[in-house]
Design a protein around this motif. Structure first.
Motif, PDB file in Angstrom:
ATOM      1  N   GLU A  83      91.029-112.538   7.000  1.00 38.87           N
ATOM      2  CA  GLU A  83      91.488-113.305   5.849  1.00 38.87           C
ATOM      3  C   GLU A  83      90.361-114.173   5.289  1.00 38.87           C
ATOM      4  N   ARG A  84      90.494-114.472   4.001  1.00 38.34           N
ATOM      5  CA  ARG A  84      89.529-115.358   3.364  1.00 38.34           C
ATOM      6  C   ARG A  84      89.669-116.754   3.972  1.00 38.34           C
ATOM      7  N   GLU A  85      88.543-117.390   4.267  1.00 42.97           N
ATOM      8  CA  GLU A  85      88.578-118.715   4.868  1.00 42.97           C
ATOM      9  C   GLU A  85      87.716-119.691   4.079  1.00 42.97           C
ATOM     10  N   LEU A  86      88.155-120.955   4.083  1.00 36.53           N
ATOM     11  CA  LEU A  86      87.409-122.015   3.426  1.00 36.53           C
ATOM     12  C   LEU A  86      86.191-122.380   4.271  1.00 36.53           C
ATOM     13  N   VAL A  87      85.026-122.385   3.645  1.00 30.38           N
ATOM     14  CA  VAL A  87      83.790-122.706   4.342  1.00 30.38           C
ATOM     15  C   VAL A  87      83.389-124.159   4.111  1.00 30.38           C
ATOM     16  N   ALA A  88      83.400-124.570   2.838  1.00 35.74           N
ATOM     17  CA  ALA A  88      82.949-125.916   2.507  1.00 35.74           C
ATOM     18  C   ALA A  88      83.505-126.326   1.153  1.00 35.74           C
ATOM     19  N   SER A  89      83.639-127.640   0.971  1.00 32.70           N
ATOM     20  CA  SER A  89      84.096-128.169  -0.307  1.00 32.70           C
ATOM     21  C   SER A  89      83.269-129.401  -0.656  1.00 32.70           C
ATOM     22  N   ILE A  90      83.240-129.707  -1.957  1.00 33.11           N
ATOM     23  CA  ILE A  90      82.442-130.843  -2.421  1.00 33.11           C
ATOM     24  C   ILE A  90      83.165-131.521  -3.569  1.00 33.11           C
ATOM     25  N   SER A  91      83.079-132.848  -3.606  1.00 28.73           N
ATOM     26  CA  SER A  91      83.725-133.615  -4.655  1.00 28.73           C
ATOM     27  C   SER A  91      82.950-133.508  -5.964  1.00 28.73           C
ATOM     28  N   THR A  92      83.499-134.111  -7.012  1.00 30.66           N
ATOM     29  CA  THR A  92      82.920-133.938  -8.342  1.00 30.66           C
ATOM     30  C   THR A  92      81.475-134.422  -8.448  1.00 30.66           C
ATOM     31  N   LEU A  93      81.173-135.547  -7.814  1.00 32.73           N
ATOM     32  CA  LEU A  93      79.815-136.087  -7.882  1.00 32.73           C
ATOM     33  C   LEU A  93      78.986-135.759  -6.649  1.00 32.73           C
ATOM     34  N   ARG A 136      75.197-126.515  10.250  1.00 32.34           N
ATOM     35  CA  ARG A 136      74.341-125.387   9.872  1.00 32.34           C
ATOM     36  C   ARG A 136      74.323-125.153   8.355  1.00 32.34           C
ATOM     37  N   PHE A 137      75.440-125.388   7.710  1.00 30.39           N
ATOM     38  CA  PHE A 137      75.567-125.152   6.265  1.00 30.39           C
ATOM     39  C   PHE A 137      75.613-126.486   5.523  1.00 30.39           C
ATOM     40  N   THR A 138      75.088-126.488   4.302  1.00 29.86           N
ATOM     41  CA  THR A 138      75.145-127.664   3.442  1.00 29.86           C
ATOM     42  C   THR A 138      75.568-127.254   2.046  1.00 29.86           C
ATOM     43  N   ILE A 139      76.641-127.846   1.569  1.00 27.84           N
ATOM     44  CA  ILE A 139      77.103-127.600   0.204  1.00 27.84           C
ATOM     45  C   ILE A 139      76.536-128.688  -0.694  1.00 27.84           C
ATOM     46  N   SER A 140      76.141-128.303  -1.894  1.00 29.46           N
ATOM     47  CA  SER A 140      75.626-129.269  -2.854  1.00 29.46           C
ATOM     48  C   SER A 140      75.904-128.766  -4.260  1.00 29.46           C
ATOM     49  N   ARG A 141      75.667-129.616  -5.234  1.00 29.02           N
ATOM     50  CA  ARG A 141      75.894-129.227  -6.623  1.00 29.02           C
ATOM     51  C   ARG A 141      74.904-129.928  -7.530  1.00 29.02           C
ATOM     52  N   ASP A 142      74.621-129.274  -8.641  1.00 34.59           N
ATOM     53  CA  ASP A 142      73.800-129.847  -9.698  1.00 34.59           C
ATOM     54  C   ASP A 142      74.656-129.826 -10.960  1.00 34.59           C
ATOM     55  N   SER A 194      67.807-118.084   7.317  1.00 35.47           N
ATOM     56  CA  SER A 194      68.435-118.946   6.303  1.00 35.47           C
ATOM     57  C   SER A 194      68.597-118.201   4.984  1.00 35.47           C
ATOM     58  N   LEU A 195      69.594-118.615   4.239  1.00 37.57           N
ATOM     59  CA  LEU A 195      69.811-118.156   2.874  1.00 37.57           C
ATOM     60  C   LEU A 195      70.363-119.316   2.064  1.00 37.57           C
ATOM     61  N   ARG A 196      70.100-119.299   0.766  1.00 32.10           N
ATOM     62  CA  ARG A 196      70.728-120.260  -0.132  1.00 32.10           C
ATOM     63  C   ARG A 196      71.510-119.508  -1.192  1.00 32.10           C
ATOM     64  N   LEU A 197      72.806-119.746  -1.221  1.00 36.38           N
ATOM     65  CA  LEU A 197      73.663-119.147  -2.221  1.00 36.38           C
ATOM     66  C   LEU A 197      73.788-120.078  -3.417  1.00 36.38           C
ATOM     67  N   SER A 198      73.949-119.476  -4.584  1.00 41.60           N
ATOM     68  CA  SER A 198      74.175-120.234  -5.812  1.00 41.60           C
ATOM     69  C   SER A 198      75.431-119.714  -6.493  1.00 41.60           C
ATOM     70  N   CYS A 199      76.064-120.589  -7.247  1.00 43.78           N
ATOM     71  CA  CYS A 199      77.231-120.214  -8.042  1.00 43.78           C
ATOM     72  C   CYS A 199      77.065-120.862  -9.409  1.00 43.78           C
ATOM     73  N   GLN A 229      73.523-123.965   1.195  1.00 40.33           N
ATOM     74  CA  GLN A 229      72.364-123.722   2.045  1.00 40.33           C
ATOM     75  C   GLN A 229      72.871-123.344   3.430  1.00 40.33           C
ATOM     76  N   MET A 230      72.481-122.183   3.903  1.00 40.63           N
ATOM     77  CA  MET A 230      72.950-121.678   5.187  1.00 40.63           C
ATOM     78  C   MET A 230      71.764-121.506   6.129  1.00 40.63           C
TER      79      MET A 230
END
Length: 115
Positions: free
Chosen positions: A44-54, A67-73, A17-22, A82-83
């Motif tokens: 080619e570059r591919e879309l992995v995940a997207s998340i809405s504003t909230l 397997r992957f989870t996108i989240s935001r703070d 597992s790894l957790r990426l941050s942006c 989270q991968m």
């Protein structure tokens, strides 16, 4: 100006597992949907995940669902990926992106999945 800085990449064995941050700056983070993309060598570059504003709505590529989870703070202006159960096919440079009329990209963080 808009800045997106990815971190958290590295080498991991298959199944790990790894957790990426942006970290985002230069715009009102909470007002914009965010996306993670990846680009493997020679592909080619591919879309992995997207998340809405909230964060209430998320979408994933079929290859990473379950397997992957996108989240935001929004308080920290930070996007996460989270991968888990990583596979060699997940090896790529991972980028975060925001679209504000123009698409803004970070410089990416490299993930290598190999034994």
């Amino acid at each position: 100006q808009v800045q997106l800085v990815e971190s958290g990449g590295g080498w991991v064995q298959p199944g790990g597992s790894l957790r990426l941050s942006c970290a985002a700056s230069g715009f009102t983070f909470s007002n914009y949907p965010m996306r993670w993309y990846r680009q493997a060598s020679g592909k080619e570059r591919e879309l992995v995940a997207s998340i809405s504003t909230l964060g209430g709505s998320t979408n994933y590529a079929d290859s990473v669902k379950g397997r992957f989870t996108i989240s935001r703070d929004n308080a920290k202006s930070t996007l996460y990926l989270q991968m888990n159960s990583l596979k060699p096919d997940d090896t790529a440079v991972y980028y975060c992106m925001v679209s504000r009329g123009t698409d803004y990209w970070g410089k990416g963080t490299l993930v290598i999945v190999s034994s």
